[in-house]
Structures are given as C-alpha cells and as structure tokens.
Design a protein around this motif. Structure first.
Motif, PDB file in Angstrom:
ATOM      1  N   SER A  59       0.812  -1.217   0.000  1.00 17.42           N
ATOM      2  CA  SER A  59       0.000   0.000   0.000  1.00 17.42           C
ATOM      3  C   SER A  59       0.850   1.274   0.000  1.00 17.42           C
ATOM      4  CB  SER A  59      -0.945   0.004   1.202  1.00 17.42           C
ATOM      5  OG  SER A  59      -0.197   0.056   2.409  1.00 17.42           O
ATOM      6  N   GLY A  60       2.204   1.121   0.062  1.00 23.73           N
ATOM      7  CA  GLY A  60       3.089   2.275   0.003  1.00 23.73           C
ATOM      8  C   GLY A  60       3.503   2.837   1.349  1.00 23.73           C
ATOM      9  N   ARG A  61       3.095   2.191   2.419  1.00 23.45           N
ATOM     10  CA  ARG A  61       3.458   2.665   3.760  1.00 23.45           C
ATOM     11  C   ARG A  61       4.873   2.199   4.122  1.00 23.45           C
ATOM     12  NH1 ARG A  61       0.215   1.767   9.365  1.00 23.45           N
ATOM     13  NH2 ARG A  61       1.472   3.227  10.553  1.00 23.45           N
ATOM     14  N   LYS A  62       5.639   3.084   4.746  1.00 27.47           N
ATOM     15  CA  LYS A  62       6.986   2.735   5.188  1.00 27.47           C
ATOM     16  C   LYS A  62       6.934   2.304   6.651  1.00 27.47           C
ATOM     17  CE  LYS A  62      10.398   5.610   4.283  1.00 27.47           C
ATOM     18  NZ  LYS A  62      11.354   6.732   4.404  1.00 27.47           N
ATOM     19  N   LEU A  63       7.391   1.074   6.903  1.00 25.46           N
ATOM     20  CA  LEU A  63       7.421   0.533   8.260  1.00 25.46           C
ATOM     21  C   LEU A  63       8.859   0.319   8.697  1.00 25.46           C
ATOM     22  CD1 LEU A  63       4.777  -2.344   7.917  1.00 25.46           C
ATOM     23  CD2 LEU A  63       4.391  -0.026   8.775  1.00 25.46           C
ATOM     24  N   ALA A  64       9.186   0.730   9.905  1.00 26.65           N
ATOM     25  CA  ALA A  64      10.482   0.406  10.498  1.00 26.65           C
ATOM     26  C   ALA A  64      10.330  -0.943  11.185  1.00 26.65           C
ATOM     27  CB  ALA A  64      10.891   1.471  11.510  1.00 26.65           C
ATOM     28  N   PHE A  65      11.349  -1.795  11.073  1.00 24.32           N
ATOM     29  CA  PHE A  65      11.284  -3.099  11.717  1.00 24.32           C
ATOM     30  C   PHE A  65      12.674  -3.552  12.154  1.00 24.32           C
ATOM     31  CE2 PHE A  65      12.721  -4.336   7.619  1.00 24.32           C
ATOM     32  CZ  PHE A  65      13.493  -5.468   7.841  1.00 24.32           C
ATOM     33  N   ALA A  66      12.686  -4.464  13.106  1.00 26.73           N
ATOM     34  CA  ALA A  66      13.919  -5.128  13.539  1.00 26.73           C
ATOM     35  C   ALA A  66      13.534  -6.513  14.020  1.00 26.73           C
ATOM     36  CB  ALA A  66      14.598  -4.344  14.650  1.00 26.73           C
ATOM     37  N   ALA A  67      14.241  -7.512  13.534  1.00 24.26           N
ATOM     38  CA  ALA A  67      13.992  -8.892  13.939  1.00 24.26           C
ATOM     39  C   ALA A  67      15.323  -9.587  14.152  1.00 24.26           C
ATOM     40  CB  ALA A  67      13.175  -9.619  12.869  1.00 24.26           C
ATOM     41  N   TYR A  68      15.343 -10.496  15.119  1.00 19.92           N
ATOM     42  CA  TYR A  68      16.566 -11.218  15.457  1.00 19.92           C
ATOM     43  C   TYR A  68      16.300 -12.712  15.592  1.00 19.92           C
ATOM     44  CZ  TYR A  68      18.186  -6.571  16.853  1.00 19.92           C
ATOM     45  OH  TYR A  68      18.520  -5.245  16.878  1.00 19.92           O
ATOM     46  N   VAL A  69      17.299 -13.488  15.251  1.00 17.63           N
ATOM     47  CA  VAL A  69      17.315 -14.928  15.495  1.00 17.63           C
ATOM     48  C   VAL A  69      18.508 -15.160  16.405  1.00 17.63           C
ATOM     49  CG1 VAL A  69      17.634 -17.195  14.447  1.00 17.63           C
ATOM     50  CG2 VAL A  69      16.339 -15.449  13.230  1.00 17.63           C
ATOM     51  N   ASN A  70      18.273 -15.818  17.535  1.00 16.97           N
ATOM     52  CA  ASN A  70      19.333 -16.021  18.517  1.00 16.97           C
ATOM     53  C   ASN A  70      19.468 -17.483  18.914  1.00 16.97           C
ATOM     54  OD1 ASN A  70      19.823 -13.193  18.842  1.00 16.97           O
ATOM     55  ND2 ASN A  70      17.974 -13.087  20.072  1.00 16.97           N
ATOM     56  N   HIS A  71      20.700 -17.889  19.163  1.00 22.03           N
ATOM     57  CA  HIS A  71      21.044 -19.196  19.714  1.00 22.03           C
ATOM     58  C   HIS A  71      20.451 -20.355  18.918  1.00 22.03           C
ATOM     59  CE1 HIS A  71      21.436 -16.353  23.160  1.00 22.03           C
ATOM     60  NE2 HIS A  71      22.663 -16.784  22.964  1.00 22.03           N
ATOM     61  N   VAL A  72      20.910 -20.469  17.685  1.00 25.95           N
ATOM     62  CA  VAL A  72      20.485 -21.537  16.790  1.00 25.95           C
ATOM     63  C   VAL A  72      21.706 -22.381  16.453  1.00 25.95           C
ATOM     64  CG1 VAL A  72      19.493 -22.080  14.537  1.00 25.95           C
ATOM     65  CG2 VAL A  72      18.677 -20.077  15.812  1.00 25.95           C
ATOM     66  N   SER A  73      21.594 -23.682  16.672  1.00 24.26           N
ATOM     67  CA  SER A  73      22.678 -24.592  16.323  1.00 24.26           C
ATOM     68  C   SER A  73      22.697 -24.775  14.808  1.00 24.26           C
ATOM     69  CB  SER A  73      22.457 -25.943  17.021  1.00 24.26           C
ATOM     70  OG  SER A  73      23.510 -26.820  16.721  1.00 24.26           O
ATOM     71  N   LEU A  74      23.888 -24.650  14.220  1.00 25.59           N
ATOM     72  CA  LEU A  74      24.037 -24.720  12.766  1.00 25.59           C
ATOM     73  C   LEU A  74      25.082 -25.749  12.379  1.00 25.59           C
ATOM     74  CD1 LEU A  74      24.291 -20.891  12.002  1.00 25.59           C
ATOM     75  CD2 LEU A  74      22.282 -22.343  11.668  1.00 25.59           C
ATOM     76  N   PRO A  75      24.998 -26.272  11.177  1.00 26.91           N
ATOM     77  CA  PRO A  75      26.076 -27.141  10.703  1.00 26.91           C
ATOM     78  C   PRO A  75      27.364 -26.330  10.543  1.00 26.91           C
ATOM     79  CG  PRO A  75      24.478 -26.729   8.947  1.00 26.91           C
ATOM     80  CD  PRO A  75      23.929 -26.106  10.199  1.00 26.91           C
ATOM     81  N   PRO A  76      28.511 -26.995  10.544  1.00 25.81           N
ATOM     82  CA  PRO A  76      29.789 -26.271  10.439  1.00 25.81           C
ATOM     83  C   PRO A  76      30.071 -25.799   9.013  1.00 25.81           C
ATOM     84  CG  PRO A  76      30.193 -28.615  10.568  1.00 25.81           C
ATOM     85  CD  PRO A  76      28.701 -28.419  10.731  1.00 25.81           C
ATOM     86  N   ASP A  77      29.207 -24.960   8.523  1.00 22.91           N
ATOM     87  CA  ASP A  77      29.287 -24.434   7.157  1.00 22.91           C
ATOM     88  C   ASP A  77      29.313 -22.911   7.250  1.00 22.91           C
ATOM     89  OD1 ASP A  77      28.786 -23.505   4.577  1.00 22.91           O
ATOM     90  OD2 ASP A  77      26.944 -24.647   4.309  1.00 22.91           O
TER      91      ASP A  77
END
Length: 174
Positions: free
Chosen positions: A132-150
C-alpha cells in the motif's frame, strides 16, 4: 570504528578518542530522545560481546531517521532484499524483494563440543515499503540456533528466516 573517528575528528580528542566518541554518540542519541536502556556498546566496531541493540531501540532509531533531512540518503544506502549487499541472496523470488531496505548483522561462534556452529545472533533491521506504500520500520533477530559447520549456514538458515519475516510485512495491511 565509529566512536574512534567521532572522538578524533568531531571531538578533536586524539588521546582518548574512544571515550570522546561515545560521549558524542550518546549526546546525539539523547538529543533524538531515544531510550538508551535497550542498547550497549563495547568498542563501536560491532564485534564486541557488549554490542547489543534491542529490536525496540532499533525501531525507535529507524523511526527517528525518517524525521531527518537526510532520510532519503539513509534509505538509499541500505541494502535491498533480493537485490544487493548480504541481502542479495535472500528471498529473491519473494514478492517483498525490492521493497525491504535493511542491514544485517551476524554473530556466530564455533561450537567445539558438538562440532557445529552456534548462531549467537543474527539481526535484520530497516524499512519495508508495503504494497500500500506505507513505510514501516522493523527489527527482527534470530538467537542461539545450532548450525552445521558451514560458513554459509548463518545466511542460509537465519538470513532466510529473517528475510521471509521482513518480506511478509510487504503484504501486511496497515
């Protein structure tokens, strides 16, 4: 590096430019009426364990920038989802691609016990221009996730998840 440069160039203090730089930065943020209880900085370079920014603070900070005369320059300097920067590989086919202007940050470490990586934190903060053309400020985080050694795992797991969240805001009805 920011506080060092602020202290040396703006504060004209080469003896303790880090301290002077943080004084200048704190004054700028306080003048903007931002709540500093949601942030912490250790060295100003972004890799210190003390460099912490809550999503609430980041949204306040981004909203503040929309009131500044440099707001268009600030927006154009941000990477665009699915187009450039570290966001080039994220959500290319999502309808929100090209409408999310944001900066990422990644902090991971080696999990030697399990032979993996630990995504300590990955953030995405910026603006979404909705359908609709509206500007939204946002912030999102992902924390403490086990990942492969890549080395690309933080981007392919955390980055994709954050990109999808931000791109979903494109379709939001506000």
């Amino acid at each position: 590096m920011g506080p060092y440069l602020l202290g040396a160039l703006i504060g004209k203090d080469t003896k303790d430019s880090l301290k002077k730089g943080f004084e200048i930065e704190r004054a700028f943020l306080q003048d903007a009426k931002l709540d500093l209880s949601g942030i912490s900085q250790g060295d100003g370079a972004g890799g210190d364990w003390a460099d912490l920014f809550s999503p609430e603070f980041m949204c306040q900070y981004l909203a503040y920038w929309t009131t500044r005369p440099e707001q268009d320059v600030f927006l154009r300097a941000l990477p665009i989802l699915g187009k450039d920067g570290t966001l080039a590989k994220i959500q290319k086919r999502n309808p929100g691609a090209g409408h999310v202007f944001a900066k990422t940050g990644t902090f991971d470490s080696e999990d030697r016990l399990n032979g993996k990586m630990m995504l300590n934190g990955k953030g995405l903060a910026g603006y979404v221009i909705t359908k609709s053309g509206r500007k939204l400020a946002f912030a999102a985080y992902v924390n403490h996730v086990s990942l492969p050694p890549d080395p690309d795992a933080a981007q392919s797991v955390g980055g994709q998840a954050l990109g999808e969240i931000a791109a979903a805001a494109y379709d939001a009805e506000f």
